[in-house]
Design a protein around this motif. Structure first.
Motif, short mmCIF file in Angstrom:
data_model
loop_
_atom_site.label_atom_id
_atom_site.label_comp_id
_atom_site.label_asym_id
_atom_site.label_seq_id
_atom_site.Cartn_x
_atom_site.Cartn_y
_atom_site.Cartn_z
N THR A 44 0.82 -1.14 -0.23
CA THR A 44 -0.28 -0.21 -0.36
C THR A 44 1.37 1.24 -0.37
OG1 THR A 44 0.08 0.37 2.15
CG2 THR A 44 -1.90 -1.13 1.19
N THR A 125 -4.78 -11.10 2.16
CA THR A 125 -5.32 -10.33 3.84
C THR A 125 -5.62 -10.40 4.60
OG1 THR A 125 -6.25 -8.63 2.38
CG2 THR A 125 -4.26 -8.10 2.27
N ASN A 126 -6.67 -11.90 4.22
CA ASN A 126 -7.21 -12.22 5.51
C ASN A 126 -6.58 -13.30 6.34
OD1 ASN A 126 -9.88 -10.82 4.98
ND2 ASN A 126 -9.70 -12.77 3.01
N SER B 20 -9.26 -17.18 -1.85
CA SER B 20 -9.15 -16.35 -2.32
C SER B 20 -9.77 -15.45 -3.20
CB SER B 20 -8.11 -16.14 -3.22
OG SER B 20 -8.11 -17.61 -4.69
N THR B 22 -12.83 -15.01 -1.35
CA THR B 22 -12.80 -13.99 -1.11
C THR B 22 -12.52 -12.83 -0.52
OG1 THR B 22 -13.23 -15.34 0.65
CG2 THR B 22 -13.53 -14.16 2.02
N MET B 23 -11.21 -12.71 -0.71
CA MET B 23 -10.22 -11.84 -0.79
C MET B 23 -10.62 -10.53 -1.59
SD MET B 23 -6.05 -12.19 -1.05
CE MET B 23 -6.23 -13.46 -3.08
N MET B 24 -10.90 -11.83 -3.47
CA MET B 24 -11.20 -10.60 -4.36
C MET B 24 -12.24 -9.97 -3.62
SD MET B 24 -9.17 -11.49 -6.93
CE MET B 24 -8.98 -12.26 -7.97
N MET B 26 -13.47 -9.17 -1.08
CA MET B 26 -13.72 -7.67 -0.12
C MET B 26 -11.99 -7.04 0.49
SD MET B 26 -15.63 -10.17 2.81
CE MET B 26 -14.59 -10.73 3.39
N PRO B 27 -11.69 -6.30 -0.71
CA PRO B 27 -10.71 -6.19 -1.07
C PRO B 27 -10.14 -5.05 0.72
CG PRO B 27 -11.69 -5.01 -2.39
CD PRO B 27 -12.90 -6.11 -1.97
N VAL B 29 -10.79 -5.52 3.42
CA VAL B 29 -10.53 -5.40 4.74
C VAL B 29 -9.27 -5.68 4.73
CG1 VAL B 29 -9.91 -8.10 6.41
CG2 VAL B 29 -11.68 -7.89 4.36
N ALA B 30 -8.85 -5.42 3.53
CA ALA B 30 -7.18 -5.06 3.78
C ALA B 30 -6.85 -3.40 4.51
CB ALA B 30 -6.55 -4.89 2.21
N ALA B 31 -7.74 -2.84 4.78
CA ALA B 31 -7.38 -1.87 5.42
C ALA B 31 -6.34 -1.62 6.84
CB ALA B 31 -8.48 -0.87 5.13
N GLN B 33 -4.74 -2.93 7.26
CA GLN B 33 -2.89 -3.50 7.77
C GLN B 33 -2.35 -2.18 6.73
OE1 GLN B 33 -2.08 -6.43 4.23
NE2 GLN B 33 -0.75 -5.03 4.84
N SER B 34 -3.02 -1.39 6.48
CA SER B 34 -2.21 -0.24 5.76
C SER B 34 -1.25 0.64 7.24
CB SER B 34 -2.86 0.60 4.89
OG SER B 34 -2.19 1.30 4.84
N ALA B 35 0.22 0.26 6.44
CA ALA B 35 1.27 1.57 7.32
C ALA B 35 0.55 2.30 7.50
CB ALA B 35 2.14 1.11 6.52
N SER B 36 0.14 3.32 6.98
CA SER B 36 -0.60 4.46 7.38
C SER B 36 -2.03 4.63 7.14
CB SER B 36 -0.61 5.76 5.89
OG SER B 36 -0.76 4.61 4.66
#
Ligand SMILES: Cc1cc2nc3c(=O)[nH]c(=O)nc-3n(C[C@H](O)[C@H](O)[C@H](O)COP(=O)(O)OP(=O)(O)OC[C@H]3O[C@@H](n4cnc5c(N)ncnc54)[C@H](O)[C@@H]3O)c2cc1C
Ligand code: SF4
Ligand code: FES
Ligand code: FES
Lengths: 316, 213
Positions: A44, A125-126, B20, B22-24, B26-27, B29-31, B33-36
């Protein structure tokens, strides 16, 4: 994908300085790995520094008889270069065994070295993954580990390095030339370039923050017979389960490096003394202390058989 | 023992593909883990001039736009297809300065000044490109979804052979590459065809390569 600001780098030193100064900045070269990961929000970055305009796409002979490969030379062009085909066939073979024609037209030397693992949990990412979210755990240890590493790993991460090209670069003892954020330059031996995971699997290379790869220099040609034998689940367009890069001299001495088994291209110079004794002796030394999972233990006999096939061909 | 290994990996594979999918979907969810994380980043636009099939387009684009999405959604050039959006299928293949690339894995903002050619620029229904005509003649498709990518890829691939680029199956790295079926298959392995029209695709390309078209 997270939004980001974008700039075209003006010079290598400025690119390195900007990458160190701007929070969450990343270089983008071919983009074939970084954009894939950005779409999934595994990566990101807040700022992209496009290094394609830097004149780092040249191949030039070195005074010692070696060859300097610019960081932005495309994989197709490197494999097709007449000097590489003649003097470093193991490198041409490794490149041609990777990815597809379209991808090799974009993929660059530096981007290929720095491509990230194909561990399925790193991509998802899950799932917990220490490389993506340090401290979250490693899903692969008890999960799907068939494609992953069995030596050089830790309890924190068993990811394998996916590059074919890097295995040949390690065999050839290449040097990675860089410029740092303060403008200073250095050469990192390829043996020290990729880090083992230890407790910090998120740190994958010896590069300092902002440090830009400018070239990879190949030492003078080794002669001998060159091999890159890649074993995969289908005949083309798939990552290696294991791969063997080798240069064999007429007297039976030589060099061996492995792909698909470790977090970095795997070579132990000490094991090469056993080459005249055959594949079994070399494999035993190369993979001594391996800690395979149930799912990837098959890679040990596979390495031995692949090396055995290469050595038989070299004799014939 | 080998059989049970296979069974295990197959079951695991099924689990993986479910994950994968699921991952497609609901992207977001990744938010987490964002560093910022914490501050949402506003979209960023940038001006880009794209030259596509000989026409210059002055555009204002979100920096995130892939070349593929701009071709399809901004320029209404729907010939180029999106299969996987991750470099795995080749449906999005276009020519950039004569070289084939996956347009899904490149940013439009990185292509200022490049000469981009899509299937629409190769030929028209009235004046087919020789490869388009050969695909028609040989039935090189069923549903046709992969076809624009196959044809753009074949154009780039034949130019690579012409330029002497070797392949994984070339026995001699230093010799001129052969125009064999094995060579064409290997060089076209970045283009998947879900309908399995491969045999006819190879025939169509072979015809053109041998100058029969
Ligand atoms: C479907 C598919 C199949 C593939 N199969 C294979 C395979 O079989 N074998 C194989 O080896 N590879 C394979 N690949 C991976 C491919 O080789 C890499 O994606 C490619 O080499 C990356 O190069 P790039 O220039 O596109 O890197 P980018 O995506 O631009 O960058 C990758 C990383 O390197 C960093 N970086 C780039 N340039 C520099 C620089 N000059 N200095 C410092 N950091 C830099 C970027 O910041 C980023 O972190 C495959 C990829 C795909 C999508
Ligand atoms: S092996 Fe490494 S990359 Fe894969 S899940 Fe474990 S920590 Fe993540
Ligand atoms: S859509 Fe680009 S390769 Fe599949
Ligand atoms: S013709 Fe249907 S995918 Fe190729």
């Amino acid at each position: 994908m997270k939004s980001f600001t974008y700039e075209k780098a003006q010079s290598p030193a400025e690119a390195a300085a900007a990458a160190a100064r701007i929070p969450d900045a990343r270089f983008i070269a071919g983009g074939t790995n970084l954009l894939d990961l950005m779409k999934l929000e595994v990566e990101t970055p807040a700022h992209l520094i496009d290094v394609n305009g830097l004149a780092l796409d040249r191949l030039e002979p070195l005074p010692d008889g070696g060859l300097r490969v610019g960081a932005l030379v495309r994989n197709t062009d490197l494999a097709a270069d007449a000097r590489v085909r003649r003097d470093y066939p193991v490198l041409a073979r490794a490149l041609l065994a990777g990815a597809s024609g379209q991808l090799r037209n974009k993929a660059t030397t530096a981007g290929n070295l720095l491509q990230r693992t194909r561990c399925p949990y790193f991509y998802d990412t899950n799932q917990p993954c220490n490389k993506r979210v340090p401290g979250s755990g490693c899903s692969a240890l008890e999960g799907f580990s068939r494609p992953l590493a069995l030596i050089g790993v830790s309890r924190t991460c068993i990811a394998s390095h996916p590059s074919d090209m890097a295995v040949a670069m390690r065999l050839l003892d290449a040097g990675v030339e860089t410029v740092k954020a303060d403008g200073s330059r250095r050469v990192i031996p390829i043996a020290d370039f990729h880090r083992l995971p230890g407790d910090t699997p998120q740190h994958e290379s010896a590069l300092a923050p902002g440090e830009l790869v400018t070239a990879v220099s190949l030492p003078p040609p080794l002669g001998g017979k060159h091999y890159y034998r890649k074993v995969r689940d289908r005949a083309s367009y798939a990552f290696a389960l294991v791969s063997v890069a080798a240069v064999v001299q007429p007297d039976g001495s030589g060099r061996v490096a492995l792909g698909g088994v470790a977090p970095r291209p795997w070579r132990l110079e000490s094991a090469e003394a056993a080459l005249p004794l055959g594949a079994r002796a070399v494999t035993e030394q190369l993979l001594a202390g391996a800690t395979p999972t149930q799912q990837n233990a098959f890679k040990i006999p596979l390495v031995q058989r692949t090396l055995s096939a290469v050595l038989a061909e070299a004799k014939g | 023992m080998e059989a049970s290994n296979l069974k295990l990996s197959r079951r695991e594979l099924l689990v993986m593909s479910a994950a994968s999918a699921t991952m497609m979907a609901m992207p977001a969810v990744a938010a987490a883990q964002s560093a910022s994380a914490g501050r949402a980043r506003p979209p960023v636009n940038a001006p880009v001039a794209l030259r596509v099939n000989g026409h210059l387009h002055e555009l204002e684009l979100d920096t995130r736009s892939s070349l593929l999405d701009v071709l399809r959604e901004r320029l209404q050039l729907g010939g180029t297809k999106k299969g996987c959006d991750h470099g795995q299928c080749g449906a999005c293949t276009v020519l950039v300065n004569g070289r084939r690339i996956n347009s899904c894995l490149t940013l439009a903002v990185m292509h200022q000044g490049d000469e981009i050619t899509t299937i629409e620029g190769l030929g028209t229904p009235q004046r087919l490109h020789p490869l388009q005509a050969a695909f028609v003649r040989h039935d090189g498709y069923q549903c046709g979804y992969c076809t624009p990518g196959q044809i753009c890829s074949a154009v780039g691939m034949l130019a690579e052979i012409e330029a002497g680029v070797p392949s994984h199956v070339s026995a001699d790295l230093e010799a001129r590459p052969l125009l064999s079926a094995a060579e064409i298959r290997e060089r076209m392995s970045g283009n998947l065809c879900r309908c399995g029209a491969y045999a006819n695709i190879v025939d169509a390309i072979t015809d053109v390569a041998e100058g029969k078209a």
